[in-house]
Design a protein around this motif. Structure first.
Motif, PDB file in Angstrom:
ATOM      1  N   PRO A 179       0.845  -1.161  -0.039  1.00 24.99           N
ATOM      2  CA  PRO A 179      -0.114   0.015   0.011  1.00 24.99           C
ATOM      3  C   PRO A 179       0.864   1.335   0.017  1.00 24.99           C
ATOM      4  CG  PRO A 179      -0.739  -1.642   1.574  1.00 24.99           C
ATOM      5  CD  PRO A 179       0.379  -2.081   1.241  1.00 24.99           C
ATOM      6  N   GLY A 180       0.386   2.080  -0.696  1.00 30.52           N
ATOM      7  CA  GLY A 180       1.269   3.383  -0.912  1.00 30.52           C
ATOM      8  C   GLY A 180       0.768   4.256  -2.295  1.00 30.52           C
ATOM      9  N   TRP A 181       1.376   5.415  -2.374  1.00 31.50           N
ATOM     10  CA  TRP A 181       0.793   6.364  -3.636  1.00 31.50           C
ATOM     11  C   TRP A 181       1.683   5.802  -4.671  1.00 31.50           C
ATOM     12  CZ3 TRP A 181      -3.610   8.192  -3.501  1.00 31.50           C
ATOM     13  CH2 TRP A 181      -4.075   8.578  -2.298  1.00 31.50           C
ATOM     14  N   ASN A 182       1.582   4.768  -5.170  1.00 34.49           N
ATOM     15  CA  ASN A 182       2.409   4.448  -6.455  1.00 34.49           C
ATOM     16  C   ASN A 182       1.563   3.900  -7.439  1.00 34.49           C
ATOM     17  OD1 ASN A 182       2.517   1.559  -6.074  1.00 34.49           O
ATOM     18  ND2 ASN A 182       3.640   2.272  -4.117  1.00 34.49           N
ATOM     19  N   TRP A 183       1.554   4.132  -8.603  1.00 34.46           N
ATOM     20  CA  TRP A 183       0.915   3.573  -9.608  1.00 34.46           C
ATOM     21  C   TRP A 183       0.556   2.168  -9.769  1.00 34.46           C
ATOM     22  CZ3 TRP A 183      -3.219   4.975 -12.108  1.00 34.46           C
ATOM     23  CH2 TRP A 183      -3.457   4.158 -13.278  1.00 34.46           C
ATOM     24  N   GLY A 184       1.227   1.208  -9.382  1.00 35.37           N
ATOM     25  CA  GLY A 184       1.234  -0.139  -9.230  1.00 35.37           C
ATOM     26  C   GLY A 184       0.366  -0.352  -8.550  1.00 35.37           C
ATOM     27  N   PHE A 185       0.275   0.029  -6.956  1.00 34.58           N
ATOM     28  CA  PHE A 185      -0.554  -0.302  -6.080  1.00 34.58           C
ATOM     29  C   PHE A 185      -1.948   0.213  -6.458  1.00 34.58           C
ATOM     30  CE2 PHE A 185      -2.802   1.279  -2.323  1.00 34.58           C
ATOM     31  CZ  PHE A 185      -3.310   0.171  -1.848  1.00 34.58           C
ATOM     32  N   ILE A 186      -2.143   1.535  -6.891  1.00 34.54           N
ATOM     33  CA  ILE A 186      -3.300   2.073  -7.260  1.00 34.54           C
ATOM     34  C   ILE A 186      -4.004   1.388  -8.458  1.00 34.54           C
ATOM     35  CG2 ILE A 186      -4.517   4.152  -8.004  1.00 34.54           C
ATOM     36  CD1 ILE A 186      -2.498   5.769  -6.662  1.00 34.54           C
ATOM     37  N   SER A 187      -3.353   1.009  -9.368  1.00 33.96           N
ATOM     38  CA  SER A 187      -4.222   0.110 -10.418  1.00 33.96           C
ATOM     39  C   SER A 187      -4.554  -1.163  -9.987  1.00 33.96           C
ATOM     40  CB  SER A 187      -3.111  -0.020 -11.601  1.00 33.96           C
ATOM     41  OG  SER A 187      -2.118  -0.803 -11.403  1.00 33.96           O
ATOM     42  N   SER A 188      -3.637  -1.792  -9.041  1.00 34.37           N
ATOM     43  CA  SER A 188      -4.234  -3.027  -8.675  1.00 34.37           C
ATOM     44  C   SER A 188      -5.272  -2.912  -7.449  1.00 34.37           C
ATOM     45  CB  SER A 188      -2.884  -3.689  -7.814  1.00 34.37           C
ATOM     46  OG  SER A 188      -3.367  -4.876  -7.084  1.00 34.37           O
ATOM     47  N   ALA A 189      -5.487  -1.994  -6.874  1.00 34.38           N
ATOM     48  CA  ALA A 189      -6.263  -1.641  -5.979  1.00 34.38           C
ATOM     49  C   ALA A 189      -7.766  -1.413  -6.761  1.00 34.38           C
ATOM     50  CB  ALA A 189      -6.199  -0.616  -4.889  1.00 34.38           C
ATOM     51  N   LEU A 190      -7.472  -0.671  -7.758  1.00 35.27           N
ATOM     52  CA  LEU A 190      -8.794  -0.364  -8.637  1.00 35.27           C
ATOM     53  C   LEU A 190      -9.393  -1.659  -9.404  1.00 35.27           C
ATOM     54  CD1 LEU A 190      -8.002   2.914 -10.643  1.00 35.27           C
ATOM     55  CD2 LEU A 190      -9.867   2.499  -9.097  1.00 35.27           C
ATOM     56  N   ASP A 191      -8.448  -2.508  -9.778  1.00 37.07           N
ATOM     57  CA  ASP A 191      -8.767  -3.632 -10.473  1.00 37.07           C
ATOM     58  C   ASP A 191      -9.543  -4.644  -9.467  1.00 37.07           C
ATOM     59  OD1 ASP A 191      -8.654  -5.343 -12.854  1.00 37.07           O
ATOM     60  OD2 ASP A 191      -6.925  -6.362 -12.046  1.00 37.07           O
TER      61      ASP A 191
END
Lengths: 329, 331
Positions: A179-191
């Motif tokens: 968890p954190g403000w990086n693109w990889g985490f955010i796109s995974s969370a969105l998915d």
């Protein structure tokens, strides 16, 4: 200003009732809650944990009831909810902080989307009551009557297990991201959030639509709508600026009242998706007899709903000249 | 009987569908437990078998018959809905009518109480309360669901009772010296029967939805068979991953169908008491054009000019006057 102050006072009273109920429920139920916890974790609880639980539940002799109540209010005001039993010795507020963002984003965004889609469809159905959209309402009622969690089961079965378009559960891909403000985490969370959000939208759209349709049907019969038709205004203009604008106000008020139900449904749904939000946490807390965590979650959910209602009241004042007029008096 | 028949004729089609749907489930609840083919608790070696002639809805992971569980479960779920519906609606009527009748400080207090109960999300509170109760039998669920389920009905009933309280016939009976309880029982309550019916149906809907959700997450008593507990056991046995659709689809479908029946019934009650909603459905086709009750009387034989267009030319002459002042400010 008086209107808003009155609403604010009401939400304060509601919050106080919730906080007070939270204090008295464990003290009013038969049986000793501490014993229940002790039997759940035989030989695992340190004396410190035992003390924390007795203080939290008020079973030991910690001064008068009034003294306990004041201490409890003070702790609650400082977000000091005690220590989680199932994840001892993590403070409850830390456990909550990790789960809250998931639920807030998922339930918040999905509910707002469902509200807009449902209201727009309700406007169309109410404008031509008896038309094809209106006649499809009974089948939509069926969709609305499906329990959230059951639709979630079907959605997982079809889109995650059979088609494997989306991950079947969880909040993010824990093996590759943290968890954190990086693109990889955010796109995974969105998915991971798409299927739960889809479930919330599908089950709650029909409710908003039905409500808006009923207000709209009444509004369309008003004299000012007929007058607007008599002037030869375009249908589009009549719908948007005359009928829907006025029908929207009761709809917004209904939104505030229905929010509690929607949030409740979404919480149960989280369990099916093993979504790491407040709902899953609550159920785990109940099954693990983690009373401090359970009570804190109830308070957090209640406060979230109260704040959302306050925001809706603010929007109503902005949108509705009648509320402003009442305020001026 | 005659009154019932005339009520049936006045019901809109959707509401009739709701009554029929509910009737089927009530019938299943009454005769189901007597005709179940197997003991729902009986464990057999036939585990996770798909539907067959011997087990019409297949078997669970421990070889129990799903159909038997379903029939017993429908009964328990409907019973719970009925009890909560009666208890909570009685509370709604008590609070709503009392608030409207007493007025003043009492009204303020009871309305406040109502609104507080409405705004606090019910399910988390239900979970917390049931989490403390010993999980034995249906009684804790029924009590807790009733305590938290009366507010919406009370609010609606209060609003309607308030308008009736101020009508002439109530004032007249008060002038003739009738007692308060008599006015409430014989003047006010008969005039809000349809509202009480609607709030009963709504409460049953809420009770069934909430109890199924509570059983599903395992905070209700999961040792007896209700629609929620069947779903709970199928979820905890990972029936989804095992592909055992015959285990979790029937109970979920049953809940959805019961819910649909109740919602349909309620829209019917709504339309009976609100003529505008009823008229909205009664459009007819005249000379190929669909006419709604709110439209002006159609003039036949002028197919080229639409109703709206003609209205517009008619209204053009006085459109500059401020008579037709409407919100939106088009003039």
């Amino acid at each position: 200003m008086t209107y808003l102050l009155r609403r604010l006072a009401f939400y304060l009273v509601a919050a106080w009732v919730a906080v007070t109920a939270n204090f008295f429920i464990p003290r009013a139920v038969p049986g000793n809650a501490v014993q229940a916890i002790m039997s759940k974790f035989p030989g695992q609880l340190t004396p410190a944990a035992f003390d924390a639980i007795t203080a939290m539940l008020g079973v030991g002799h910690q001064g008068s009831l009034w003294h306990q109540y004041v201490t409890y209010l003070n702790d609650t005001a400082h977000f000091n909810f005690g220590v989680s039993v199932s994840q001892f010795p993590t403070p409850v507020s830390t456990v909550l902080g990790a789960a809250l963002p998931y639920t807030l984003v998922l339930v918040g965004v999905a509910t707002v989307i469902a509200f807009f889609i449902g209201t727009a469809l309700g406007v169309l159905a109410g404008w031509r009551a008896g038309g094809w959209l209106d006649r499809s309402l009974p089948s939509l009622m069926f969709v609305q009557a499906i329990p959230y969690f059951f639709l979630a089961l079907l959605v997982v079965e079809v889109f995650a297990v059979t088609l494997s378009w989306f991950p079947p559960g969880g909040g993010f891909d824990g093996q590759n991201y943290s968890p954190g403000w990086n693109w990889g985490f955010i796109s995974s969370a969105l998915d991971h959030a798409i299927l739960p959000a889809f479930t919330i939208v599908v089950t709650s759209v029909a409710g908003w639509m039905l409500q808006m349709r009923n207000v709209m049907v009444t509004t369309v019969g008003e004299d000012y709508v007929i007058a607007a038709q008599a002037k030869g205004l375009s249908d589009r203009r009549i719908i948007v600026t005359y009928a829907a604008r006025n029908a929207l106000l009761p709809q917004l008020q209904g939104f505030g009242l229905a929010l509690g139900f929607v949030v409740s449904g979404a919480l149960v749904m989280e369990i099916v998706f093993s979504y790491p939000g407040i709902g899953l946490l609550l159920v785990n807390a109940v099954q693990g007899t983690d009373y401090p965590l359970m009570q804190a979650i109830f308070l957090v959910i209640t406060f979230a709903v109260l704040i959302a209602n306050l925001v809706i009241d603010l929007i109503l004042v902005l949108f509705d000249p009648r509320v402003r007029a009442r305020e001026a008096n | 009987m005659k009154a019932l028949a005339s009520l049936w004729r006045r019901l809109p089609g959707t509401a009739r569908a709701g009554v029929v749907l509910l009737g089927l489930f009530v019938l299943a609840a009454i005769i189901g437990p007597q005709v179940i083919p197997y003991d729902p608790n009986a464990v057999t070696p036939l585990t996770l078998k798909p539907p067959s002639a011997a087990h019409l809805l297949g078997t669970t992971q421990t070889g129990q018959d799903v159909l038997s569980q379903l029939l017993v479960g429908i009964r328990l779920t409907l019973e719970l809905g009925l009890y909560v519906g009666v208890l909570a609606t009685a509370l709604s009527v008590l609070v709503g009518v009392t608030a409207a009748f007493l007025g003043g400080v009492w009204d303020d207090f009871l309305s406040l109480l109502c609104n507080v109960f409405l705004v606090i999300p019910a399910l988390p509170l239900l979970i917390v309360m049931l989490g403390y109760f010993p999980q034995k039998g249906q009684l804790p669920s029924i009590l807790v669901l009733s305590i938290l389920g009366w507010a919406w009905g009370a609010r609606v009933i209060r609003a309607q009772a308030l308008t009736i309280r101020n009508r002439d016939f109530v004032a007249a009976s008060r002038e003739t010296g009738e007692r308060g309880w008599r006015i409430i029982l014989f003047e006010i309550i008969p005039n809000i029967v349809s509202l009480i019916a609607a709030s009963f149906v709504n409460t049953v809907l809420y009770a069934i939805g909430a109890s199924v959700a509570l059983a599903f997450i395992g905070v209700a008593d999961v040792s007896s068979w209700s629609l929620g507990t069947i779903l709970y056991w199928s979820q905890s046995a990972n029936s989804l991953q095992l592909g055992a659709w015959w285990w979790f689809v029937p109970p979920g479908l049953a809940v959805a169908l019961i819910g649909t029946g109740l919602v349909l019934l309620n829209t019917g009650i709504d339309e009976l008491s609100n003529p505008r909603l009823r008229d909205a459905r009664s459009s007819t086709k005249i000379a190929g054009r669909r006419i709604w009750p709110t439209d002006p009387t159609p003039v036949l034989g002028m197919p080229k000019v639409t109703t709206r267009g003609r209205l517009a030319t008619l209204a053009h002459s006085f459109s500059r006057s401020s008579l037709l002042d409407a919100p939106g400010g088009e003039f």
